[in-house]
Motif scaffolding. Structure first.
Motif, PDB file in Angstrom:
ATOM      1  N   ALA A  81     -31.967   4.322  24.503  1.00  0.00           N
ATOM      2  CA  ALA A  81     -31.688   3.038  25.146  1.00  0.00           C
ATOM      3  C   ALA A  81     -31.946   1.902  24.165  1.00  0.00           C
ATOM      4  O   ALA A  81     -32.791   2.013  23.278  1.00  0.00           O
ATOM      5  N   GLY A  82     -31.212   0.796  24.337  1.00  0.00           N
ATOM      6  CA  GLY A  82     -31.389  -0.339  23.446  1.00  0.00           C
ATOM      7  C   GLY A  82     -30.836  -1.629  24.010  1.00  0.00           C
ATOM      8  O   GLY A  82     -30.392  -1.693  25.156  1.00  0.00           O
ATOM      9  N   TRP A  83     -30.861  -2.664  23.176  1.00  0.00           N
ATOM     10  CA  TRP A  83     -30.398  -4.006  23.527  1.00  0.00           C
ATOM     11  C   TRP A  83     -29.397  -4.473  22.474  1.00  0.00           C
ATOM     12  O   TRP A  83     -29.395  -3.991  21.345  1.00  0.00           O
ATOM     13  N   SER A  84     -28.560  -5.435  22.846  1.00  0.00           N
ATOM     14  CA  SER A  84     -27.674  -6.063  21.859  1.00  0.00           C
ATOM     15  C   SER A  84     -27.307  -7.474  22.293  1.00  0.00           C
ATOM     16  O   SER A  84     -27.286  -7.788  23.480  1.00  0.00           O
ATOM     17  N   ARG A  85     -27.053  -8.309  21.304  1.00  0.00           N
ATOM     18  CA  ARG A  85     -26.514  -9.656  21.511  1.00  0.00           C
ATOM     19  C   ARG A  85     -25.225  -9.725  20.705  1.00  0.00           C
ATOM     20  O   ARG A  85     -25.200  -9.324  19.531  1.00  0.00           O
ATOM     21  N   GLY A  86     -24.159 -10.209  21.352  1.00  0.00           N
ATOM     22  CA  GLY A  86     -22.873 -10.154  20.686  1.00  0.00           C
ATOM     23  C   GLY A  86     -22.047 -11.411  20.782  1.00  0.00           C
ATOM     24  O   GLY A  86     -22.297 -12.288  21.603  1.00  0.00           O
ATOM     25  N   THR A  87     -21.035 -11.456  19.910  1.00  0.00           N
ATOM     26  CA  THR A  87     -20.051 -12.536  19.880  1.00  0.00           C
ATOM     27  C   THR A  87     -18.671 -11.924  20.087  1.00  0.00           C
ATOM     28  O   THR A  87     -18.323 -10.933  19.455  1.00  0.00           O
ATOM     29  N   VAL A  88     -17.906 -12.549  20.977  1.00  0.00           N
ATOM     30  CA  VAL A  88     -16.546 -12.115  21.275  1.00  0.00           C
ATOM     31  C   VAL A  88     -15.592 -13.007  20.491  1.00  0.00           C
ATOM     32  O   VAL A  88     -15.699 -14.232  20.536  1.00  0.00           O
ATOM     33  N   GLY A  89     -14.660 -12.398  19.741  1.00  0.00           N
ATOM     34  CA  GLY A  89     -13.711 -13.165  18.933  1.00  0.00           C
ATOM     35  C   GLY A  89     -12.350 -12.511  18.923  1.00  0.00           C
ATOM     36  O   GLY A  89     -12.015 -11.711  19.800  1.00  0.00           O
ATOM     37  N   ALA A  90     -11.576 -12.840  17.913  1.00  0.00           N
ATOM     38  CA  ALA A  90     -10.239 -12.252  17.744  1.00  0.00           C
ATOM     39  C   ALA A  90      -9.971 -12.088  16.259  1.00  0.00           C
ATOM     40  O   ALA A  90     -10.424 -12.890  15.442  1.00  0.00           O
ATOM     41  N   ASP A  91      -9.231 -11.031  15.911  1.00  0.00           N
ATOM     42  CA  ASP A  91      -8.868 -10.816  14.512  1.00  0.00           C
ATOM     43  C   ASP A  91      -7.511 -11.469  14.214  1.00  0.00           C
ATOM     44  O   ASP A  91      -6.903 -12.096  15.088  1.00  0.00           O
ATOM     45  N   HIS A  92      -7.034 -11.336  12.985  1.00  0.00           N
ATOM     46  CA  HIS A  92      -5.786 -11.964  12.554  1.00  0.00           C
ATOM     47  C   HIS A  92      -4.578 -11.469  13.340  1.00  0.00           C
ATOM     48  O   HIS A  92      -3.579 -12.165  13.440  1.00  0.00           O
ATOM     49  N   ALA A  93      -4.686 -10.274  13.948  1.00  0.00           N
ATOM     50  CA  ALA A  93      -3.579  -9.715  14.738  1.00  0.00           C
ATOM     51  C   ALA A  93      -3.678 -10.093  16.218  1.00  0.00           C
ATOM     52  O   ALA A  93      -2.828  -9.698  17.010  1.00  0.00           O
TER      53      ALA A  93
END
Length: 121
Positions: A81-93
């Motif tokens: 088990a673990g934790w995460s903090r993330g960022t949602v983005g988009a690539d060049h496609a």
């Protein structure tokens, strides 16, 4: 007026993601994540590669940020088990990308950074 969750909902809801890079983590080639987002609450299931079954629960924390708790059962029978903090983005496609900083809470030690990309296949 859009809520902070609106962008994340549009980018994640009912979409699948695969690993782009995860040097220190368990998920890898063959691991597929399937996300659901409802009113700022996030859930997902994942499996494949070394993961027999995994789940995540989390929340939207900003217009392009999320935080998650995750747990999985590996093919070797390990329960982690673990934790995460993330960022949602988009690539060049135009595919949605996820970039995380994460760490283990149980079953393993350490942490790292990982990147995922929308599976459009």
């Amino acid at each position: 007026m859009q809520t902070p969750a609106a962008n994340v909902h549009a980018r994640l809801h009912n979409r699948q993601f695969v690993v782009a890079s995860n040097a220190h983590g368990l998920s890898g080639t063959g691991t597929v994540f399937h996300y659901q987002v409802e009113d700022g609450a996030i859930s997902s299931t994942y499996q494949g590669g070394r993961i027999r079954l995994g789940t995540q629960v989390g929340r939207v924390t900003g217009p392009d940020t999320i935080e998650l708790l995750y747990q999985c059962l590996t093919l070797e029978g390990e329960l982690l088990a673990g934790w995460s903090r993330g960022t949602v983005g988009a690539d060049h496609a135009g595919r949605t990308t996820l970039r995380f900083v994460w760490g283990w809470l149980s079953g393993a030690t350490g942490g790292g950074e990982s990147n995922y990309v929308e599976n459009t296949a």
